[in-house]
Design a protein around this motif. Sequence first.
Motif, PDB file in Angstrom:
ATOM      1  N   ASP A 273      -1.730   0.581 -27.043  1.00 41.73           N
ATOM      2  CA  ASP A 273      -2.628   1.178 -26.048  1.00 41.73           C
ATOM      3  C   ASP A 273      -2.255   2.632 -25.777  1.00 41.73           C
ATOM      4  OD1 ASP A 273      -0.269   0.452 -24.862  1.00 41.73           O
ATOM      5  OD2 ASP A 273      -1.167  -0.482 -23.096  1.00 41.73           O
ATOM      6  N   ALA A 274      -0.953   2.966 -25.845  1.00 43.86           N
ATOM      7  CA  ALA A 274      -0.544   4.359 -25.668  1.00 43.86           C
ATOM      8  C   ALA A 274      -0.996   5.214 -26.850  1.00 43.86           C
ATOM      9  CB  ALA A 274       0.976   4.437 -25.511  1.00 43.86           C
ATOM     10  N   ILE A 275      -0.865   4.681 -28.052  1.00 45.79           N
ATOM     11  CA  ILE A 275      -1.314   5.423 -29.235  1.00 45.79           C
ATOM     12  C   ILE A 275      -2.817   5.692 -29.145  1.00 45.79           C
ATOM     13  CG2 ILE A 275      -1.630   5.266 -31.735  1.00 45.79           C
ATOM     14  CD1 ILE A 275       1.000   3.692 -31.829  1.00 45.79           C
ATOM     15  N   ARG A 276      -3.581   4.687 -28.749  1.00 48.89           N
ATOM     16  CA  ARG A 276      -5.035   4.887 -28.612  1.00 48.89           C
ATOM     17  C   ARG A 276      -5.346   5.915 -27.541  1.00 48.89           C
ATOM     18  NH1 ARG A 276      -5.083  -0.739 -28.581  1.00 48.89           N
ATOM     19  NH2 ARG A 276      -5.741  -0.742 -26.397  1.00 48.89           N
ATOM     20  N   ALA A 277      -4.597   5.867 -26.416  1.00 53.57           N
ATOM     21  CA  ALA A 277      -4.851   6.816 -25.326  1.00 53.57           C
ATOM     22  C   ALA A 277      -4.606   8.253 -25.783  1.00 53.57           C
ATOM     23  CB  ALA A 277      -3.965   6.478 -24.126  1.00 53.57           C
ATOM     24  N   ILE A 278      -3.546   8.478 -26.552  1.00 55.28           N
ATOM     25  CA  ILE A 278      -3.257   9.831 -27.049  1.00 55.28           C
ATOM     26  C   ILE A 278      -4.341  10.289 -28.015  1.00 55.28           C
ATOM     27  CG2 ILE A 278      -1.634  11.188 -28.424  1.00 55.28           C
ATOM     28  CD1 ILE A 278       0.586   9.383 -27.294  1.00 55.28           C
ATOM     29  N   ARG A 279      -4.735   9.424 -28.924  1.00 54.81           N
ATOM     30  CA  ARG A 279      -5.755   9.806 -29.907  1.00 54.81           C
ATOM     31  C   ARG A 279      -7.097  10.057 -29.240  1.00 54.81           C
ATOM     32  NH1 ARG A 279      -3.898   5.503 -34.678  1.00 54.81           N
ATOM     33  NH2 ARG A 279      -2.120   6.755 -35.381  1.00 54.81           N
ATOM     34  N   ALA A 280      -7.431   9.250 -28.239  1.00 55.45           N
ATOM     35  CA  ALA A 280      -8.704   9.453 -27.538  1.00 55.45           C
ATOM     36  C   ALA A 280      -8.705  10.791 -26.801  1.00 55.45           C
ATOM     37  CB  ALA A 280      -8.953   8.300 -26.568  1.00 55.45           C
ATOM     38  N   ARG A 281      -7.590  11.125 -26.171  1.00 56.28           N
ATOM     39  CA  ARG A 281      -7.534  12.401 -25.453  1.00 56.28           C
ATOM     40  C   ARG A 281      -7.562  13.572 -26.426  1.00 56.28           C
ATOM     41  NH1 ARG A 281      -2.938  14.414 -21.049  1.00 56.28           N
ATOM     42  NH2 ARG A 281      -3.686  16.578 -20.899  1.00 56.28           N
ATOM     43  N   ALA A 282      -6.891  13.428 -27.555  1.00 58.00           N
ATOM     44  CA  ALA A 282      -6.914  14.504 -28.549  1.00 58.00           C
ATOM     45  C   ALA A 282      -8.334  14.749 -29.050  1.00 58.00           C
ATOM     46  CB  ALA A 282      -5.992  14.161 -29.714  1.00 58.00           C
ATOM     47  N   ASP A 283      -9.083  13.677 -29.305  1.00 52.91           N
ATOM     48  CA  ASP A 283     -10.479  13.830 -29.723  1.00 52.91           C
ATOM     49  C   ASP A 283     -11.314  14.452 -28.616  1.00 52.91           C
ATOM     50  OD1 ASP A 283      -9.807  12.735 -32.121  1.00 52.91           O
ATOM     51  OD2 ASP A 283     -10.719  10.774 -31.753  1.00 52.91           O
ATOM     52  N   ARG A 284     -11.083  14.007 -27.398  1.00 51.73           N
ATOM     53  CA  ARG A 284     -11.879  14.475 -26.266  1.00 51.73           C
ATOM     54  C   ARG A 284     -11.640  15.953 -25.981  1.00 51.73           C
ATOM     55  NH1 ARG A 284     -10.255  10.815 -23.292  1.00 51.73           N
ATOM     56  NH2 ARG A 284      -8.664  11.904 -22.059  1.00 51.73           N
ATOM     57  N   GLU A 285     -10.386  16.393 -26.110  1.00 47.51           N
ATOM     58  CA  GLU A 285     -10.041  17.776 -25.790  1.00 47.51           C
ATOM     59  C   GLU A 285      -9.992  18.674 -27.023  1.00 47.51           C
ATOM     60  OE1 GLU A 285      -6.414  17.793 -23.601  1.00 47.51           O
ATOM     61  OE2 GLU A 285      -7.193  16.522 -21.973  1.00 47.51           O
ATOM     62  N   GLY A 286     -10.242  18.104 -28.186  1.00 44.97           N
ATOM     63  CA  GLY A 286     -10.196  18.893 -29.403  1.00 44.97           C
ATOM     64  C   GLY A 286      -8.809  19.414 -29.717  1.00 44.97           C
ATOM     65  N   ALA A 287      -7.782  18.633 -29.366  1.00 43.57           N
ATOM     66  CA  ALA A 287      -6.394  19.043 -29.611  1.00 43.57           C
ATOM     67  C   ALA A 287      -6.000  18.626 -31.018  1.00 43.57           C
ATOM     68  CB  ALA A 287      -5.468  18.421 -28.576  1.00 43.57           C
ATOM     69  N   GLY A 288      -6.333  19.448 -31.985  1.00 52.49           N
ATOM     70  CA  GLY A 288      -6.058  19.111 -33.373  1.00 52.49           C
ATOM     71  C   GLY A 288      -4.597  19.194 -33.751  1.00 52.49           C
ATOM     72  N   ASN A 289      -3.775  19.795 -32.898  1.00 51.13           N
ATOM     73  CA  ASN A 289      -2.348  19.916 -33.221  1.00 51.13           C
ATOM     74  C   ASN A 289      -1.508  18.812 -32.575  1.00 51.13           C
ATOM     75  OD1 ASN A 289      -2.787  20.896 -30.664  1.00 51.13           O
ATOM     76  ND2 ASN A 289      -1.244  22.530 -30.806  1.00 51.13           N
ATOM     77  N   VAL A 290      -2.164  17.748 -32.092  1.00 45.42           N
ATOM     78  CA  VAL A 290      -1.456  16.586 -31.537  1.00 45.42           C
ATOM     79  C   VAL A 290      -1.792  15.373 -32.388  1.00 45.42           C
ATOM     80  CG1 VAL A 290      -1.162  15.047 -29.566  1.00 45.42           C
ATOM     81  CG2 VAL A 290      -1.488  17.493 -29.189  1.00 45.42           C
ATOM     82  N   ALA A 291      -0.774  14.656 -32.831  1.00 49.34           N
ATOM     83  CA  ALA A 291      -0.976  13.446 -33.624  1.00 49.34           C
ATOM     84  C   ALA A 291      -0.071  12.354 -33.088  1.00 49.34           C
ATOM     85  CB  ALA A 291      -0.659  13.703 -35.097  1.00 49.34           C
ATOM     86  N   ALA A 292      -0.613  11.145 -32.969  1.00 53.55           N
ATOM     87  CA  ALA A 292       0.160   9.997 -32.498  1.00 53.55           C
ATOM     88  C   ALA A 292       0.628   9.177 -33.685  1.00 53.55           C
ATOM     89  CB  ALA A 292      -0.683   9.139 -31.565  1.00 53.55           C
ATOM     90  N   MET A 293       1.887   8.756 -33.647  1.00 52.94           N
ATOM     91  CA  MET A 293       2.477   7.955 -34.716  1.00 52.94           C
ATOM     92  C   MET A 293       3.145   6.716 -34.125  1.00 52.94           C
ATOM     93  SD  MET A 293       4.438  10.647 -37.220  1.00 52.94           S
ATOM     94  CE  MET A 293       5.209   9.250 -38.055  1.00 52.94           C
ATOM     95  N   ARG A 294       3.082   5.622 -34.857  1.00 51.14           N
ATOM     96  CA  ARG A 294       3.821   4.430 -34.474  1.00 51.14           C
ATOM     97  C   ARG A 294       5.266   4.569 -34.928  1.00 51.14           C
ATOM     98  NH1 ARG A 294       3.684  -0.563 -32.736  1.00 51.14           N
ATOM     99  NH2 ARG A 294       1.483  -0.401 -32.161  1.00 51.14           N
ATOM    100  N   MET A 295       6.162   4.096 -34.078  1.00 54.74           N
ATOM    101  CA  MET A 295       7.581   4.118 -34.419  1.00 54.74           C
ATOM    102  C   MET A 295       8.170   2.727 -34.190  1.00 54.74           C
ATOM    103  SD  MET A 295       9.324   6.000 -31.076  1.00 54.74           S
ATOM    104  CE  MET A 295      10.982   5.540 -31.575  1.00 54.74           C
ATOM    105  N   ALA A 296       9.305   2.458 -34.813  1.00 51.13           N
ATOM    106  CA  ALA A 296      10.029   1.228 -34.539  1.00 51.13           C
ATOM    107  C   ALA A 296      10.757   1.357 -33.208  1.00 51.13           C
ATOM    108  CB  ALA A 296      11.012   0.942 -35.670  1.00 51.13           C
ATOM    109  N   GLU A 297      11.198   0.236 -32.665  1.00 52.43           N
ATOM    110  CA  GLU A 297      11.853   0.270 -31.363  1.00 52.43           C
ATOM    111  C   GLU A 297      13.272   0.807 -31.437  1.00 52.43           C
ATOM    112  OE1 GLU A 297      11.413  -3.124 -28.755  1.00 52.43           O
ATOM    113  OE2 GLU A 297       9.915  -3.948 -30.101  1.00 52.43           O
ATOM    114  N   ASP A 298      13.904   0.712 -32.598  1.00 51.25           N
ATOM    115  CA  ASP A 298      15.319   1.052 -32.675  1.00 51.25           C
ATOM    116  C   ASP A 298      15.621   2.351 -33.411  1.00 51.25           C
ATOM    117  OD1 ASP A 298      14.500   0.171 -35.119  1.00 51.25           O
ATOM    118  OD2 ASP A 298      16.141  -1.265 -35.421  1.00 51.25           O
TER     119      ASP A 298
END
Length: 641
Positions: free
Chosen positions: A336-361
Amino acid sequence: DEVKWELRDVAALPARAAGTLAAIVEGLGAEASADAEFVEALSRLDAWGMLVPMAVARPPVSAAALRCLRVGMEQTQHAIDAVGELGLPIWLLQCREPSSASDDFNANVATTLLAQSARDDACQLLGFVANQAIFHECAELYDTHDVLHAMCELLAGSPSDDAACGGARALFHLLRYKKSKRLSALAAKDVHDIVVPLFLRKTGAAKEAVMQALRVAMADTRWMEAAWPYFQSRGSAPKVYQVVQEMNGLDDLKALATTGKTGDKLRQGNQTITQSLETSHRLEALQPAKVAAFFAADLPPDATVLDVGAGTGIFSFALASALPGGRVLALEVRSDAIRAIRARADREGAGNVAAMRMAEDAAPELPDGRRAHLVLLCDVLEMVPEHARESFVGSLRALLAPGGRLVVICERSQSDGLLVDIQDAGFLQRRVAQMVTNRRVMLFEADPSAPQPPAPQPAPDELPEDSLAYVEPADGAEPGSVGATGAEAGTGGAGGAAGEKGAAAHEVDRTPSRDVEDESDDEAGGGCMLEENPAEGSAAEGEAGGCMLEAHAAEDAGGCILEENAGQYEGGCMLEQNVGGEGSDDGGCALEDNATDEGGCMLEENAAAGAPAEEEDDGCILEDNDAEAEEPEDCLLEDNA
């Protein structure tokens, strides 16, 4: 008239006679505590009703009567009914109708309650009647601020554990019933000076009881926003943070003991993660724009920045604004956090922000073999288990470009322990300005003499839930998420499992089950929920509030969901065992054994047990009345013509 005459008569006793009567009453209480048959005999003789007038006389009669009544209320419903019907609980809060004798009675009560033992008995007595409808109907006749202040004053000093349980229970029910009206009348000074210290001093069942009352206030956005300036003026912000952390720990242990797991800390009440994390108080405390501008000033224009545990990206987008030619990678474990970042980047046209999944450790390898000029973590390392913390930080060192820096923002109380782990992972600390309220900002560079860290591992595969096209289940569950690692996790973090602190919850309710349930009468958004607060039911709809204490991990968008809620009602409450329990109560409350009452309040054994007069909003019919209140605000008192 008869009751008033008895009160005057007892109050007029000479000292010797009063001492004799006090000795008799003390003997009754001692015998009642040891002999159940004796308690039944006192009930048959209506001795409890006779003791009530003595409780508003002068000491020692009043103190002895309070003790005897408390003993009786522990053992029989007859004593509870007598005390509630004759109005003693509200008298103990020094609330009476004005009369020629009311000042004398209030003075008597104030004198009696000077003794800690009498205050302890009064607190326990109030705890037994706290969920009785008649107590709340009487409380409605007086100024709410005065009632709550008097209740807090009874908890001042050094109450016993039993007294703290009873008094806190009474305060809890006073705040929970008609919450939107009453909570605003609760003075921040009373909470700061009395309730918070009591919570910090007590342990076990007493601490649990005080927590229930304290959480009603501290989990409400509007109340906290109004009270926060007072807390700050007293220099008590750290104390408030400590209270919140302890409450979260107690809730976590309670949930773990009852369900074997803890709920999603960031999704209480079916709110969105953005509503949970992006509150005005948190944004004001963390100051992401100020932090981003400070560190971006020393970076090259095309710098690569990592925001580890980015949450909804409040630091990610601040850094992207400060480095329009750079690249910001937001690493998260929550879908849900990854989706929230991507949605805001699309909404604000922030092309220099990318969300990535990471492992917990460990942090993953970056796209195109990039190396980071700056790595930022805010309230993340606290959530990483101690045994894995050094290797986790080491994985970040493997991603740094030559001359790259690591910035860690954490609670001051946690900073010393984290500093050791970070240095052990191969970093050297550098001096840096402190710019975040109640946090410590730590700056590090890689130690050239430290062994090289292992090469970064490939990024984990994305989940279907990471896509913006994903639609969450209706209940707001997050099947693709794991323990949160959030830069906006709040003090103590909203990420992984909270530290196991506090004591196991205790059940302290010994009161018979004629409960007044919670009135969910908040009309607009304004509540918030503390981290890991067990939410039963969903929050009322409304706009997201603006107050979020650090150490809060979630905010209720429309109201506050409290434990022990039997259900959600728009404007009133339903009592246990209510025949009309399936209906909704719009203006008052329905008492047990009564049919559904949509507009007023019907007390048991009321001859007019059917529906109330039409368009009756807030009136109530008290026990044994044959008539109904015809005006919205009228209340017919018992035995009143």
